[in-house]
Design a protein around this motif. Structure first.
Motif, PDB file in Angstrom:
ATOM      1  N   THR A   1      52.825  33.061  33.794  1.00  0.00           N
ATOM      2  CA  THR A   1      53.030  33.591  35.142  1.00  0.00           C
ATOM      3  C   THR A   1      54.321  33.050  35.750  1.00  0.00           C
ATOM      4  O   THR A   1      55.053  33.780  36.429  1.00  0.00           O
TER       5      THR A   1
ATOM      6  N   HIS B   1      52.036  31.146  42.160  1.00  0.00           N
ATOM      7  CA  HIS B   1      50.660  31.630  42.018  1.00  0.00           C
ATOM      8  C   HIS B   1      49.767  30.607  41.333  1.00  0.00           C
ATOM      9  O   HIS B   1      48.832  30.965  40.631  1.00  0.00           O
TER      10      HIS B   1
ATOM     11  N   SER C   1      42.367  30.256  42.402  1.00  0.00           N
ATOM     12  CA  SER C   1      41.777  31.555  42.736  1.00  0.00           C
ATOM     13  C   SER C   1      42.807  32.682  42.705  1.00  0.00           C
ATOM     14  O   SER C   1      42.442  33.856  42.642  1.00  0.00           O
ATOM     15  N   VAL C   2      44.084  32.356  42.726  1.00  0.00           N
ATOM     16  CA  VAL C   2      45.151  33.359  42.760  1.00  0.00           C
ATOM     17  C   VAL C   2      45.683  33.656  41.357  1.00  0.00           C
ATOM     18  O   VAL C   2      45.953  34.808  41.011  1.00  0.00           O
TER      19      VAL C   2
ATOM     20  N   ARG D   1      44.763  36.767  39.104  1.00  0.00           N
ATOM     21  CA  ARG D   1      45.232  38.090  39.549  1.00  0.00           C
ATOM     22  C   ARG D   1      46.705  38.320  39.218  1.00  0.00           C
ATOM     23  O   ARG D   1      47.179  39.450  39.274  1.00  0.00           O
ATOM     24  N   LYS D   2      47.429  37.256  38.904  1.00  0.00           N
ATOM     25  CA  LYS D   2      48.864  37.356  38.677  1.00  0.00           C
ATOM     26  C   LYS D   2      49.255  37.209  37.217  1.00  0.00           C
ATOM     27  O   LYS D   2      50.444  37.167  36.897  1.00  0.00           O
TER      28      LYS D   2
ATOM     29  N   GLU E   1      44.054  41.537  30.475  1.00  0.00           N
ATOM     30  CA  GLU E   1      42.867  42.003  31.193  1.00  0.00           C
ATOM     31  C   GLU E   1      41.703  41.036  31.011  1.00  0.00           C
ATOM     32  O   GLU E   1      41.011  40.683  31.973  1.00  0.00           O
TER      33      GLU E   1
ATOM     34  N   ARG F   1      42.357  37.763  32.903  1.00  0.00           N
ATOM     35  CA  ARG F   1      42.165  37.890  34.357  1.00  0.00           C
ATOM     36  C   ARG F   1      40.709  37.714  34.747  1.00  0.00           C
ATOM     37  O   ARG F   1      40.399  37.105  35.772  1.00  0.00           O
TER      38      ARG F   1
ATOM     39  N   ASN G   1      38.585  33.282  35.650  1.00  0.00           N
ATOM     40  CA  ASN G   1      37.701  33.051  36.804  1.00  0.00           C
ATOM     41  C   ASN G   1      36.341  32.527  36.362  1.00  0.00           C
ATOM     42  O   ASN G   1      35.803  31.591  36.942  1.00  0.00           O
TER      43      ASN G   1
END
Length: 172
Positions: free
Chosen positions: A86, A95, A99-100, A103-104, A113, A116, A120
């Protein structure tokens, strides 16, 4: 306008904070003896090596049947590997929040995919392993440990390939 004039104009209209940052950037380039792109790539590579170290610790924890520790170290292996990708994709470490970051994760990273979603899930498993009292039996953590270690192994390898590919593309 000549490039030097344009850059001098930027300096002449900069705030004190901006000038401090320009000076720091110049110092970093001077001390490293490399260009800015090489320094950025080195920073991402260093973070990937940290991820590899966490992964080795997670794998050793699996062998030692220390499953809570394996979950925690494996999560951080995946986290730092994906943070390195990232960092390169977005030209900075904007990022890094747990928690962020998911998504990045860059779209051009193989398996993005899955990463992502699963980063989490791995964070939640790490939180449980680090903070929850129950379950108390070590064996109850084995499945989570094996799953998060496999995720971390995949993330480290995917990011290793990603950084190599990015480096190859920049050099061509």
């Amino acid at each position: 306008m000549a490039e030097t004039d344009h850059l001098t104009q930027i300096v002449s209209t900069s705030t004190a904070r901006e000038l401090d940052l320009f000076g720091l950037g110049a110092q970093i380039v001077h001390v490293h003896g490399a260009d800015w792109q090489q320094i950025r790539e080195g920073a991402a590579s260093a973070r990937l090596e940290l991820a590899a170290d966490f992964l080795a610790r997670a794998e050793a924890s699996i062998v030692a049947a220390s499953f809570r520790d394996a979950v925690s170290r494996a999560y951080y292996a995946a986290y730092h590997a994906l943070r390195a990708a990232t960092f390169i994709a977005f030209d900075g470490d904007d990022h890094q929040q747990h928690s962020v970051l998911p998504r990045k994760i860059p779209d051009d990273l193989d398996g993005f995919e899955r990463f992502r979603v699963d980063l989490n899930k791995a964070r939640l498993a790490r939180n449980r392993a680090d903070y929850d009292v129950w379950p108390t039996a070590n064996a109850d953590w084995q499945r989570d440990a094996q799953w998060v270690v496999a995720l971390a192994q995949d993330a480290v390898e995917a990011v290793r390939q990603y950084l190599s590919q990015e480096n190859d593309e920049r050099q061509s």
